[in-house]
Design an enzyme around this catalytic site. Structure first.
Site, PDB file in Angstrom:
ATOM      1  N   ASP A  12     -13.210   7.098   5.381  1.00 20.60           N
ATOM      2  CA  ASP A  12     -13.281   7.748   4.073  1.00 20.60           C
ATOM      3  C   ASP A  12     -12.798   6.766   3.015  1.00 20.60           C
ATOM      4  O   ASP A  12     -11.682   6.240   3.111  1.00 20.60           O
ATOM      5  CB  ASP A  12     -12.406   9.003   4.050  1.00 20.60           C
ATOM      6  CG  ASP A  12     -12.974  10.130   4.914  1.00 20.60           C
ATOM      7  OD1 ASP A  12     -13.980   9.886   5.612  1.00 20.60           O
ATOM      8  OD2 ASP A  12     -12.416  11.237   4.886  1.00 20.60           O
ATOM      9  N   ASP A  51     -21.061  21.950   4.813  1.00 25.24           N
ATOM     10  CA  ASP A  51     -19.625  22.226   4.868  1.00 25.24           C
ATOM     11  C   ASP A  51     -19.458  23.729   4.694  1.00 25.24           C
ATOM     12  O   ASP A  51     -19.960  24.295   3.720  1.00 25.24           O
ATOM     13  CB  ASP A  51     -18.893  21.498   3.738  1.00 25.24           C
ATOM     14  CG  ASP A  51     -19.179  20.001   3.743  1.00 25.24           C
ATOM     15  OD1 ASP A  51     -19.431  19.453   4.835  1.00 25.24           O
ATOM     16  OD2 ASP A  51     -19.159  19.382   2.666  1.00 25.24           O
TER      17      ASP A  51
END
EC number: 5.3.1.16
Length: 251
Positions: A8, A131
């Site tokens: 990330d 998500d």
């Protein structure tokens, strides 16, 4: 079962967030390319990159770090990236730079026509990122919960021609609470394309549980905080998954 390390990216650094909160970022490396090299040397067969700044800005924001990672390992394994992909030009730029797959999340939900165009223009390179919390899809870096059921959207996007689905349970991401196996299997059973599990992976037991249901259509799992915190030994976990896969194939 592919174990896919996540890198990330925030401000050019490799970080982990808690439940998508940019203010709760732990820096794990200031050299993302070196981190990519580490995971590949430990046996990773794919990498998952997230441009966190890009996800919030709606356009690429960590290009230098992404290009450095691709320069380091892009010739060896497939690399996928999500975060801030809102245009066909961005997709083309990323694929030209050496990415194997781009992950479209928020833009797919808000503008399905864009996803359809992307699948048409870049067949085989488009993954959709869904998500969800309690079966409902979230967008905009998880800040907005929609009324869309995750399975309904997944089936629609499968019809568009997406290559696979990255499914993240956002109630668990970065919390080391265990993968939501039940919800992941339910989604995988509802579509005919591979599903990659994400969110909450905590230890080797999660890997073993996922291997048991791999045949339902679960291609891999994204490994985040657990491999950075030391709760999961990545190399040992990938080896265990391969062993279990072999045992299941022999059964």
């Amino acid at each position: 079962m592919l174990l896919i390390p996540a890198i990330d990216l925030k401000d050019g650094q490799c970080v982990r967030l808690k439940q998508g909160d940019m203010d709760q970022a732990t820096i794990f490396s200031e050299d993302p390319a070196a981190m990519a090299r580490k995971w590949v040397d430990l046996g990773a067969r794919r990498l998952h990159l997230v441009d966190l700044n890009g996800a919030f800005a709606g356009k690429p924001k960590n290009l230098e770090a992404i290009e450095a990672i691709l320069g380091e390992v892009g010739d060896e394994i497939p690399v996928q990236l999500g975060g801030g992909i809102r245009s066909l030009e961005t997709i083309e730029k990323y694929l030209d730079a050496g990415l194997s797959y781009v992950i479209i999340g928020t833009a797919a939900v808000k503008d399905p026509g864009f996803l359809r165009d992307a699948c048409s223009a870049f067949a085989g390179n488009i993954i959709v990122g869904l998500d969800a919390k309690d079966g409902k899809v979230a967008t905009d870096g998880w800040s907005k919960l929609t009324g869309h059921e995750v399975i309904d959207l997944a089936q629609k996007f499968e019809d568009y021609g997406v290559e696979s689905i990255v499914y993240t349970d956002i109630g668990r991401d970065g919390m080391l609470q265990g993968i939501n196996i039940e919800a992941t299997v339910k989604l995988a059973q509802a579509v005919g394309i591979p599903v990659i599990a994400s969110g909450g992976l905590s230890n080797i037991v999660d890997i073993e549980k996922l291997c048991e249901v791999e045949d339902e259509g679960i291609e891999g799992v994204i490994c985040g905080r657990a491999i950075y915190s030391g709760d999961l030994d990545f190399a040992a976990a990938q080896k265990r998954a391969d062993e279990l896969n072999g045992e299941l194939d022999d059964a």
